[in-house]
Design a protein around this motif. Structure first.
Motif, PDB file in Angstrom:
ATOM      1  N   LYS A  65     -61.911  70.131  44.286  1.00  0.00           N
ATOM      2  CA  LYS A  65     -62.452  71.198  43.250  1.00  0.00           C
ATOM      3  C   LYS A  65     -63.105  70.690  41.804  1.00  0.00           C
ATOM      4  O   LYS A  65     -63.687  70.840  40.682  1.00  0.00           O
ATOM      5  N   LEU A  66     -63.600  69.523  42.806  1.00  0.00           N
ATOM      6  CA  LEU A  66     -64.958  68.515  42.147  1.00  0.00           C
ATOM      7  C   LEU A  66     -66.230  69.321  40.862  1.00  0.00           C
ATOM      8  O   LEU A  66     -66.463  68.857  40.174  1.00  0.00           O
ATOM      9  N   ARG A  67     -66.538  70.051  42.136  1.00  0.00           N
ATOM     10  CA  ARG A  67     -67.104  70.528  41.711  1.00  0.00           C
ATOM     11  C   ARG A  67     -67.709  71.753  40.647  1.00  0.00           C
ATOM     12  O   ARG A  67     -68.786  72.168  40.157  1.00  0.00           O
ATOM     13  N   THR A  68     -66.017  72.312  40.314  1.00  0.00           N
ATOM     14  CA  THR A  68     -65.903  72.644  39.282  1.00  0.00           C
ATOM     15  C   THR A  68     -65.835  71.635  37.977  1.00  0.00           C
ATOM     16  O   THR A  68     -66.112  72.947  36.417  1.00  0.00           O
ATOM     17  N   PHE A  69     -65.952  71.045  37.662  1.00  0.00           N
ATOM     18  CA  PHE A  69     -65.384  70.058  36.775  1.00  0.00           C
ATOM     19  C   PHE A  69     -67.220  70.526  36.291  1.00  0.00           C
ATOM     20  O   PHE A  69     -68.179  69.962  36.909  1.00  0.00           O
ATOM     21  N   ASP A  70     -67.351  70.256  34.896  1.00  0.00           N
ATOM     22  CA  ASP A  70     -68.431  70.981  33.725  1.00  0.00           C
ATOM     23  C   ASP A  70     -69.030  69.342  33.076  1.00  0.00           C
ATOM     24  O   ASP A  70     -69.318  69.473  32.568  1.00  0.00           O
TER      25      ASP A  70
END
Lengths: 206, 98
Positions: A65-70
């Motif tokens: 999910k790291l890509r979703t960390f904004d």
């Protein structure tokens, strides 16, 4: 141009590089946060095997999910959310754990009535900063916090042990700030009552 | 003047972030004059201090080892997936049409 080793990157840059799919950066991120995640999990699960399992699950989720960390919240707050979800998914009602509804009684001051009217409390001569936790007291502390429903325990751990703000705790748990404060108040009142013989000190006259 | 019941319900706020609010100031004023509430607040603070002082175990070596085995497998399979898209496109040419 020479590429900087992930080890030398500050946290925010390391997170950005790892988010872009750099595996060595992700591995370094795990190395930096593994102890924090394990210790936080342990404080909630109260069990070394469950904490180790939660550690694994958390970083697998972080990898996915790291890509979703904004970057709008702190990385640690985002991590706490994942750890908490993993801990809460594993929960099974423990023997002796209270029902959540029974904590509502701690909104009423009758729990305070015992204060000041105890016969002879065990005295604590140390100031909180000097506290050395003996085996007996440690068992009492452990028993008391294990009886707290996990939804309440998480709030107490995040606010009072990890030092997160009400806002950060609320965001991490998907609660309103008011609900967070209410759970915190009940959790503190419950734990204080369980530890009454140890924490009751005579009032100091200012 | 605030009553003990109200102080009980809001006393936690005086341990938190809204220390300068009118409500917290009223709680402080009450606590200065009420030994029972003062004792209660002090016992809450000690409860929190005790939990902060409980030692928490450090990450066991085996848990660290197991974690890095998992992470190595994850990153290796991600790296492999990055190298393979052309192959999978050949096998399944309709895949990206949606």
């Amino acid at each position: 141009m020479r590429t900087r080793s992930p080890r030398n990157l500050p946290d925010d840059e390391l997170i950005r590089v790892a988010r872009d799919g750099d595996n060595p950066a992700f591995t370094e991120l795990v190395r930096r946060y593994e102890d924090t995640v394990y210790r936080f999990s342990y404080k909630i699960c109260r069990d070394p095997a469950k904490a180790a399992e939660t550690l694994q699950d958390t970083f697998v989720n972080v990898f996915r999910k790291l890509r979703t960390f904004d970057g709008k919240s702190k990385f640690s707050t985002w991590l706490y959310t994942i750890v908490t979800n993993n801990c809460l998914m594993k929960r099974r009602k423990r023997k002796g754990e209270l029902l959540e509804e029974s904590l509502e009684a701690y909104d009423h001051p009758q729990h305070q009535q015992t204060i000041g009217h105890r016969s002879q409390p065990l005295s604590m001569h140390e100031t909180p900063a000097d506290l050395v936790i003996g085996k007996e007291l440690r068992e009492v502390l452990d028993r008391a916090i294990t009886r707290l429903p996990e939804d309440y325990r998480v709030v107490f751990v995040m606010r009072d042990i990890e030092g997160q703000s009400n806002g950060e705790t609320a965001r991490a748990l998907g609660l309103s700030v008011e609900a967070t404060k209410s759970r915190l108040r009940r959790a503190r009142a419950f734990l204080r009552e369980q530890l009454d013989p140890y924490v009751h000190t005579p009032a100091r006259i200012a | 003047m605030m009553k003990c019941d109200e102080v009980y319900l809001h006393i936690c706020d005086s341990l938190d972030e809204d220390l300068g609010s009118p409500q917290c100031r009223a709680i402080k004023k009450h606590i200065e004059r009420c030994p029972e509430c003062r004792t209660y607040l002090s016992s809450l603070k000690t409860t929190i201090a005790l939990y902060c002082a409980v030692p928490v175990p450090r990450l066991p070596a085996q848990a660290h080892k197991d974690l890095f085995t998992t992470i190595s497998a994850l990153t290796a399979s991600a790296a492999q997936a990055c190298r393979q898209p052309r192959k999978s496109q050949k096998k399944n040419p309709t895949r990206d049409r949606t």
